[in-house]
Design a protein around this motif. Structure first.
Motif, PDB file in Angstrom:
ATOM      1  N   HIS A 187      48.775  37.671  33.379  1.00  0.00           N
ATOM      2  CA  HIS A 187      49.428  37.925  34.657  1.00  0.00           C
ATOM      3  C   HIS A 187      50.125  36.657  35.148  1.00  0.00           C
ATOM      4  N   PRO A 188      51.428  36.736  35.447  1.00  0.00           N
ATOM      5  CA  PRO A 188      52.187  35.543  35.857  1.00  0.00           C
ATOM      6  C   PRO A 188      51.634  34.860  37.108  1.00  0.00           C
ATOM      7  N   GLY A 189      51.016  35.618  37.992  1.00  0.00           N
ATOM      8  CA  GLY A 189      50.458  35.038  39.219  1.00  0.00           C
ATOM      9  C   GLY A 189      49.044  34.516  39.049  1.00  0.00           C
ATOM     10  N   GLY A 190      48.477  34.665  37.861  1.00  0.00           N
ATOM     11  CA  GLY A 190      47.107  34.226  37.614  1.00  0.00           C
ATOM     12  C   GLY A 190      46.104  35.329  37.861  1.00  0.00           C
ATOM     13  N   ASP A 191      44.911  35.143  37.314  1.00  0.00           N
ATOM     14  CA  ASP A 191      43.891  36.186  37.445  1.00  0.00           C
ATOM     15  C   ASP A 191      43.316  36.289  38.851  1.00  0.00           C
ATOM     16  N   ASP A 192      43.360  35.196  39.614  1.00  0.00           N
ATOM     17  CA  ASP A 192      42.818  35.235  40.978  1.00  0.00           C
ATOM     18  C   ASP A 192      43.553  36.238  41.858  1.00  0.00           C
ATOM     19  N   VAL A 193      44.851  36.389  41.618  1.00  0.00           N
ATOM     20  CA  VAL A 193      45.647  37.341  42.407  1.00  0.00           C
ATOM     21  C   VAL A 193      45.134  38.758  42.184  1.00  0.00           C
ATOM     22  N   LEU A 194      44.883  39.091  40.934  1.00  0.00           N
ATOM     23  CA  LEU A 194      44.388  40.438  40.627  1.00  0.00           C
ATOM     24  C   LEU A 194      42.953  40.619  41.112  1.00  0.00           C
ATOM     25  N   LEU A 195      42.119  39.617  40.907  1.00  0.00           N
ATOM     26  CA  LEU A 195      40.715  39.726  41.324  1.00  0.00           C
ATOM     27  C   LEU A 195      40.591  39.868  42.845  1.00  0.00           C
ATOM     28  N   SER A 196      41.506  39.267  43.585  1.00  0.00           N
ATOM     29  CA  SER A 196      41.442  39.370  45.046  1.00  0.00           C
ATOM     30  C   SER A 196      41.854  40.758  45.542  1.00  0.00           C
ATOM     31  N   SER A 197      42.435  41.555  44.654  1.00  0.00           N
ATOM     32  CA  SER A 197      42.878  42.902  45.044  1.00  0.00           C
ATOM     33  C   SER A 197      41.924  43.995  44.598  1.00  0.00           C
ATOM     34  N   THR A 198      40.761  43.622  44.087  1.00  0.00           N
ATOM     35  CA  THR A 198      39.780  44.627  43.664  1.00  0.00           C
ATOM     36  C   THR A 198      39.042  45.188  44.872  1.00  0.00           C
ATOM     37  N   ALA A 199      38.378  46.313  44.658  1.00  0.00           N
ATOM     38  CA  ALA A 199      37.515  46.952  45.662  1.00  0.00           C
ATOM     39  C   ALA A 199      38.265  47.410  46.911  1.00  0.00           C
ATOM     40  N   THR A 221      35.233  41.793  38.350  1.00  0.00           N
ATOM     41  CA  THR A 221      35.013  40.492  37.724  1.00  0.00           C
ATOM     42  C   THR A 221      36.082  40.222  36.665  1.00  0.00           C
ATOM     43  N   LYS A 222      36.073  38.984  36.136  1.00  0.00           N
ATOM     44  CA  LYS A 222      37.032  38.634  35.077  1.00  0.00           C
ATOM     45  C   LYS A 222      36.774  39.434  33.803  1.00  0.00           C
ATOM     46  N   ASP A 223      35.554  39.853  33.619  1.00  0.00           N
ATOM     47  CA  ASP A 223      35.208  40.611  32.416  1.00  0.00           C
ATOM     48  C   ASP A 223      35.420  42.114  32.584  1.00  0.00           C
ATOM     49  N   ASP A 224      35.667  42.555  33.808  1.00  0.00           N
ATOM     50  CA  ASP A 224      35.820  43.983  34.089  1.00  0.00           C
ATOM     51  C   ASP A 224      36.547  44.145  35.417  1.00  0.00           C
ATOM     52  N   CYS A 225      37.860  44.288  35.361  1.00  0.00           N
ATOM     53  CA  CYS A 225      38.682  44.293  36.575  1.00  0.00           C
ATOM     54  C   CYS A 225      39.534  45.559  36.667  1.00  0.00           C
ATOM     55  N   TRP A 226      39.288  46.354  37.730  1.00  0.00           N
ATOM     56  CA  TRP A 226      40.047  47.576  37.963  1.00  0.00           C
ATOM     57  C   TRP A 226      40.776  47.457  39.297  1.00  0.00           C
ATOM     58  N   LEU A 227      41.973  48.041  39.354  1.00  0.00           N
ATOM     59  CA  LEU A 227      42.766  48.041  40.579  1.00  0.00           C
ATOM     60  C   LEU A 227      43.195  49.456  40.937  1.00  0.00           C
ATOM     61  N   ILE A 228      43.394  49.677  42.223  1.00  0.00           N
ATOM     62  CA  ILE A 228      43.925  50.942  42.731  1.00  0.00           C
ATOM     63  C   ILE A 228      45.334  50.657  43.242  1.00  0.00           C
ATOM     64  N   ILE A 229      46.315  51.305  42.619  1.00  0.00           N
ATOM     65  CA  ILE A 229      47.708  51.130  43.027  1.00  0.00           C
ATOM     66  C   ILE A 229      48.382  52.503  43.028  1.00  0.00           C
ATOM     67  N   GLY A 230      48.905  52.875  44.157  1.00  0.00           N
ATOM     68  CA  GLY A 230      49.635  54.142  44.260  1.00  0.00           C
ATOM     69  C   GLY A 230      48.805  55.364  43.931  1.00  0.00           C
ATOM     70  N   GLY A 231      47.531  55.342  44.294  1.00  0.00           N
ATOM     71  CA  GLY A 231      46.663  56.492  44.054  1.00  0.00           C
ATOM     72  C   GLY A 231      46.133  56.586  42.636  1.00  0.00           C
ATOM     73  N   LYS A 232      46.430  55.591  41.810  1.00  0.00           N
ATOM     74  CA  LYS A 232      45.965  55.583  40.425  1.00  0.00           C
ATOM     75  C   LYS A 232      45.061  54.376  40.187  1.00  0.00           C
TER      76      LYS A 232
END
Length: 134
Positions: free
Chosen positions: A38-50, A16-27
């Motif tokens: 984020h230059p691309g907006g928060d929707d870009v990051l939120l769409s990459s969760t889970a 969610t916008k209040d709690d957003c974690w991402l997995i990138i490169g095993g981390k």
């Protein structure tokens, strides 16, 4: 001190916008504080969760500065065994698609009849012009 290891299910809860974690490169990264910047907006990051967002991250072509910023958001590592393996897509077997929708036999008939009709018309015109001049 070793990094905390998270499962995909644990990371997926932070989507969610209040709690957003991402997995990138095993981390695992907690990017909640970065969403607004984020230059691309928060929707870009939120769409990459889970999910494993490594491909999403790499496809954009982030700068070295962006990669250096990641360290401040690092919270741990992902247990790779909890991420489903990617399955290569195999399209279903289908008959050949005829783009123009014209059956082949119609085309073959036309290839025979059109020149024949032109020849016949030429003969009729020739006969008609001979009879007119006579």
């Amino acid at each position: 001190m070793s990094a905390k290891v998270y499962t995909l299910d644990e990371v997926a809860k932070h989507n969610t916008k209040d709690d957003c974690w991402l997995i990138i490169g095993g981390k695992v990264y907690n990017v909640t504080k970065f969403l607004e910047d984020h230059p691309g907006g928060d929707d870009v990051l939120l769409s990459s969760t889970a999910k494993d967002a490594t491909d999403d991250f790499e496809d954009v072509g982030h700068s070295n500065t962006a990669r250096a910023m990641m360290d401040e958001y690092l919270v741990g590592e992902i247990d790779a065994t909890t991420i489903p393996t990617k399955v290569k897509y195999t399209p279903p077997k289908q008959p050949h698609y005829n783009q123009d929708k014209t059956p082949e036999f119609v085309i073959k008939i036309l290839q025979f009849l059109v020149p024949l009709a032109i020849l016949g018309l030429a003969v009729v015109v020739r006969i008609y012009t001979k009879s007119e001049s006579a």
